[in-house]
Design a protein around this motif. Structure first.
Motif, short mmCIF file in Angstrom:
data_model
loop_
_atom_site.label_atom_id
_atom_site.label_comp_id
_atom_site.label_asym_id
_atom_site.label_seq_id
_atom_site.Cartn_x
_atom_site.Cartn_y
_atom_site.Cartn_z
N CYS A 5 0.84 -1.20 0.00
CA CYS A 5 0.00 0.00 0.00
C CYS A 5 0.87 1.24 0.00
CB CYS A 5 -0.90 0.02 1.24
SG CYS A 5 -2.15 -1.28 1.21
N LYS A 6 0.48 2.20 -0.80
CA LYS A 6 1.22 3.46 -0.86
C LYS A 6 0.86 4.29 0.37
CE LYS A 6 1.90 7.50 -3.82
NZ LYS A 6 1.48 8.15 -5.10
N PRO A 7 1.86 4.77 1.10
CA PRO A 7 1.55 5.58 2.28
C PRO A 7 0.97 6.93 1.88
CG PRO A 7 3.90 5.62 1.83
CD PRO A 7 3.30 4.60 0.88
N LEU A 8 0.18 7.50 2.78
CA LEU A 8 -0.37 8.82 2.54
C LEU A 8 0.77 9.83 2.46
CD1 LEU A 8 -3.43 8.80 4.98
CD2 LEU A 8 -3.51 8.74 2.49
N LEU A 9 0.70 10.73 1.49
CA LEU A 9 1.76 11.73 1.34
C LEU A 9 1.66 12.83 2.39
CD1 LEU A 9 1.77 12.08 -2.55
CD2 LEU A 9 3.28 10.70 -1.12
N SER A 10 0.45 13.02 2.93
CA SER A 10 0.26 14.06 3.95
C SER A 10 -0.84 13.60 4.90
CB SER A 10 -0.11 15.38 3.29
OG SER A 10 -1.31 15.23 2.54
N PRO A 11 -0.92 14.19 6.07
CA PRO A 11 -1.97 13.79 7.02
C PRO A 11 -3.36 13.97 6.42
CG PRO A 11 -0.33 15.18 8.07
CD PRO A 11 -0.02 15.20 6.61
N LEU A 12 -4.26 13.08 6.78
CA LEU A 12 -5.63 13.15 6.28
C LEU A 12 -6.31 14.40 6.84
CD1 LEU A 12 -7.86 11.59 4.71
CD2 LEU A 12 -8.55 10.64 6.92
N PRO A 13 -6.87 15.26 5.99
CA PRO A 13 -7.58 16.44 6.50
C PRO A 13 -8.76 16.03 7.38
CG PRO A 13 -7.20 16.61 4.13
CD PRO A 13 -6.86 15.20 4.52
N SER A 14 -8.97 16.77 8.45
CA SER A 14 -10.04 16.45 9.39
C SER A 14 -11.21 17.40 9.22
CB SER A 14 -9.52 16.55 10.84
OG SER A 14 -10.57 16.36 11.76
N ARG A 15 -12.43 16.84 9.25
CA ARG A 15 -13.61 17.70 9.25
C ARG A 15 -13.77 18.40 10.59
NH1 ARG A 15 -17.58 16.99 5.32
NH2 ARG A 15 -18.39 18.86 6.32
N LEU A 16 -13.21 17.80 11.65
CA LEU A 16 -13.33 18.37 13.00
C LEU A 16 -11.95 18.37 13.65
CD1 LEU A 16 -16.58 16.50 14.10
CD2 LEU A 16 -16.41 18.91 13.45
N PRO A 17 -11.06 19.24 13.19
CA PRO A 17 -9.68 19.21 13.66
C PRO A 17 -9.51 19.52 15.14
CG PRO A 17 -10.07 21.16 12.32
CD PRO A 17 -11.26 20.28 12.16
N GLU A 18 -10.49 20.23 15.73
CA GLU A 18 -10.36 20.59 17.14
C GLU A 18 -10.99 19.56 18.08
OE1 GLU A 18 -8.55 23.22 17.85
OE2 GLU A 18 -8.30 23.54 15.70
N VAL A 19 -11.61 18.54 17.52
CA VAL A 19 -12.35 17.58 18.34
C VAL A 19 -11.48 16.37 18.66
CG1 VAL A 19 -14.32 16.00 18.39
CG2 VAL A 19 -14.58 18.31 17.46
N GLY A 20 -11.45 16.03 19.94
CA GLY A 20 -10.77 14.81 20.37
C GLY A 20 -11.76 13.91 21.08
N THR A 21 -11.27 13.10 22.01
CA THR A 21 -12.14 12.23 22.80
C THR A 21 -12.98 13.09 23.75
OG1 THR A 21 -10.49 10.50 22.72
CG2 THR A 21 -12.20 10.30 24.41
N THR A 22 -14.29 12.84 23.81
CA THR A 22 -15.15 13.67 24.65
C THR A 22 -14.85 13.45 26.12
OG1 THR A 22 -16.92 12.06 24.94
CG2 THR A 22 -16.98 13.41 22.94
N ILE A 23 -15.19 14.45 26.92
CA ILE A 23 -14.98 14.36 28.37
C ILE A 23 -15.82 13.24 28.96
CG2 ILE A 23 -16.79 16.03 28.90
CD1 ILE A 23 -13.40 15.61 30.76
N PHE A 24 -16.95 12.92 28.33
CA PHE A 24 -17.81 11.85 28.83
C PHE A 24 -17.10 10.50 28.71
CE2 PHE A 24 -20.36 15.18 26.86
CZ PHE A 24 -21.05 15.65 27.97
N SER A 25 -16.47 10.26 27.56
CA SER A 25 -15.73 9.02 27.38
C SER A 25 -14.53 8.96 28.31
CB SER A 25 -15.26 8.89 25.92
OG SER A 25 -16.36 8.83 25.05
N THR A 26 -13.85 10.09 28.45
CA THR A 26 -12.67 10.14 29.32
C THR A 26 -13.03 9.82 30.75
OG1 THR A 26 -11.60 11.77 27.89
CG2 THR A 26 -10.81 11.62 30.16
N MET A 27 -14.08 10.46 31.27
CA MET A 27 -14.43 10.25 32.68
C MET A 27 -15.03 8.87 32.91
SD MET A 27 -13.19 12.87 34.00
CE MET A 27 -13.60 12.25 35.62
N SER A 28 -15.80 8.36 31.95
CA SER A 28 -16.35 7.01 32.12
C SER A 28 -15.24 5.97 32.10
CB SER A 28 -17.36 6.70 31.01
OG SER A 28 -18.55 7.45 31.20
N ALA A 29 -14.24 6.16 31.23
CA ALA A 29 -13.10 5.23 31.20
C ALA A 29 -12.32 5.29 32.51
CB ALA A 29 -12.18 5.57 30.03
N LEU A 30 -12.12 6.49 33.05
CA LEU A 30 -11.41 6.63 34.32
C LEU A 30 -12.21 6.01 35.46
CD1 LEU A 30 -8.92 7.75 35.78
CD2 LEU A 30 -10.18 9.91 36.06
#
Length: 394
Positions: A5-30
């Motif tokens: 497989c040919k590697p991506l030449l650049s990072p995949l553009p994100s539709r939501l670049p500022e969004v990470g794991t939600t605080i709900f998932s983080t606190m439930s996992a903790l």
């Protein structure tokens, strides 16, 4: 032999670049990792009425297992229509003005996609539920955050008026409000209708906690206020009302021209919703007691939880509706008092074994007020275990 497989030449553009794991998932996992009592994420830890399960089972056994109509099972849409006219005095036609959705979050995203164009401005009232702004950004519209009044979390109509401009297309309303547990009054809703009357701004009203209001208050729906109903979509959720959040079934009610646009998007991002559950819900809704009695059910839980919290240094904020209780930790005397809200919730989970959610997570700019949110949609034993641990704060 397959070529590598040919590697991506650049990072995949994100539709939501500022969004990470939600605080709900983080606190439930903790909470799971530490064995803490999880009062963070908003779902019950008790079962639904067995009669509802039987209704779904009977629908499966009767053969209702293929695609239903795209807007939803006719009997369920009619039951929703009958409920709304009984409670709020406005008749939505089941055929053209009600659509069953895969939960409220899908309904909100679909509505935003249907009602906005790229570049339109959408007003959200901070703090707000965490799906609102990502949905607006995915649509290409522009979120405009207008803070609720600090301390009381009531609407600030002067700030709202200042935010309206020719680009404003949509306003998101949420009552009863998550996370602050405030409930808009009829006077406030009418004031909003008067403010919007000279404009073409549409309203998307998130009312998933409609049957959880306390101390004699009434939930006033946007459907009840003509100046909002005529320009608005109302969203609600069977998951919240019937203790089945994992079923992900909700609905939207709106005037036919708005619903026509909603269904154009709905048919391509979901098409339709679980058939036997729709039939089971339609049969179950023939008895209004489960949702008519829900406020009293949750008020008992709220009151018992508040009574226990009153024996701690945590200061309770008013809880007018929803199944959330916000508290301030500003009166604590230990070093944890100086922690930011996210760090305080982590400390509370690790040290006392109770998980909560920082209210700052619901603000666009992370506004800190030393305020956290507990969910009391739990069994008595769960709440009592949490209160015993929180008593160590004293």
């Amino acid at each position: 032999m397959n070529a590598p497989c040919k590697p991506l030449l650049s990072p995949l553009p994100s539709r939501l670049p500022e969004v990470g794991t939600t605080i709900f998932s983080t606190m439930s996992a903790l909470a799971a990792q530490t064995g803490a009592v999880n009062l963070g994420q908003g779902f019950p830890d008790f079962g639904c009425d067995p009669a509802l399960i039987r209704g779904v089972t009977q629908a499966m056994e009767a053969g209702w297992n293929q695609y239903p109509p795209m807007p939803g099972v006719a009997a369920l849409r009619q039951a929703i229509s009958d409920k709304i006219v009984h409670l709020h005095g406005r008749r939505y036609e089941a055929e053209t003005e009600i659509t069953v959705t895969a939960g409220a979050t899908q309904a909100l995203l679909t509505a935003i996609l249907a009602l906005t164009q790229p570049g339109d401005e959408v007003i959200v009232l901070d703090p707000c539920y965490d799906s609102y702004v990502p949905a607006i950004e995915m649509s290409g519209a522009v979120p405009v955050r207008v803070p609720l009044t600090r301390g009381s979390f009531r609407p600030d109509f002067a700030a709202l008026a200042a935010a309206l401009d020719p680009k404003t297309r949509l306003l998101l309303l949420n009552t009863p409000h998550n996370p602050t547990a405030t409930v808009w009054t009829e006077q406030e809703l009418q004031q909003l209708a008067d403010l919007l009357a000279p404009t073409d701004v549409l309203v998307l009203s998130d009312e998933v906690y409609e049957h959880m209001v306390y101390d004699g208050r009434m939930h006033v729906s946007a459907a009840h206020v003509p100046g909002l109903a005529e320009r608005g979509m109302v969203v609600s959720s069977f998951g919240k009302t019937y203790h089945v959040t994992g079923w992900k079934v909700g609905y939207v009610a709106a005037p036919a021209p708005l619903m026509q646009e909603f269904r154009k998007v709905h048919q391509f991002n979901v098409f339709t919703v679980n058939t036997p559950m729709q039939h089971g819900l339609a049969a179950y809704m023939q008895n209004p007691a489960p949702y008519m009695d829900l406020s009293a059910f949750y008020q008992r839980k709220r009151d018992a939880f508040a009574q226990g919290l009153a024996r701690t240094p945590l200061r309770l904020l008013p809880c007018e509706g929803t199944y959330f209780q916000c508290v301030s930790y500003a009166d604590l005397r230990g070093p944890e008092r100086d922690l930011g809200e996210a760090d305080f919730c982590i400390w509370l989970t690790r040290e006392l074994g109770v998980a909560a959610i920082p209210v700052a997570a619901f603000y666009g700019d992370g506004t800190e007020q030393k305020t956290i949110r507990f969910c009391f949609a739990k069994q008595e034993a769960t709440l009592q275990a949490a209160l015993e641990r929180l008593a160590r704060l004293g």
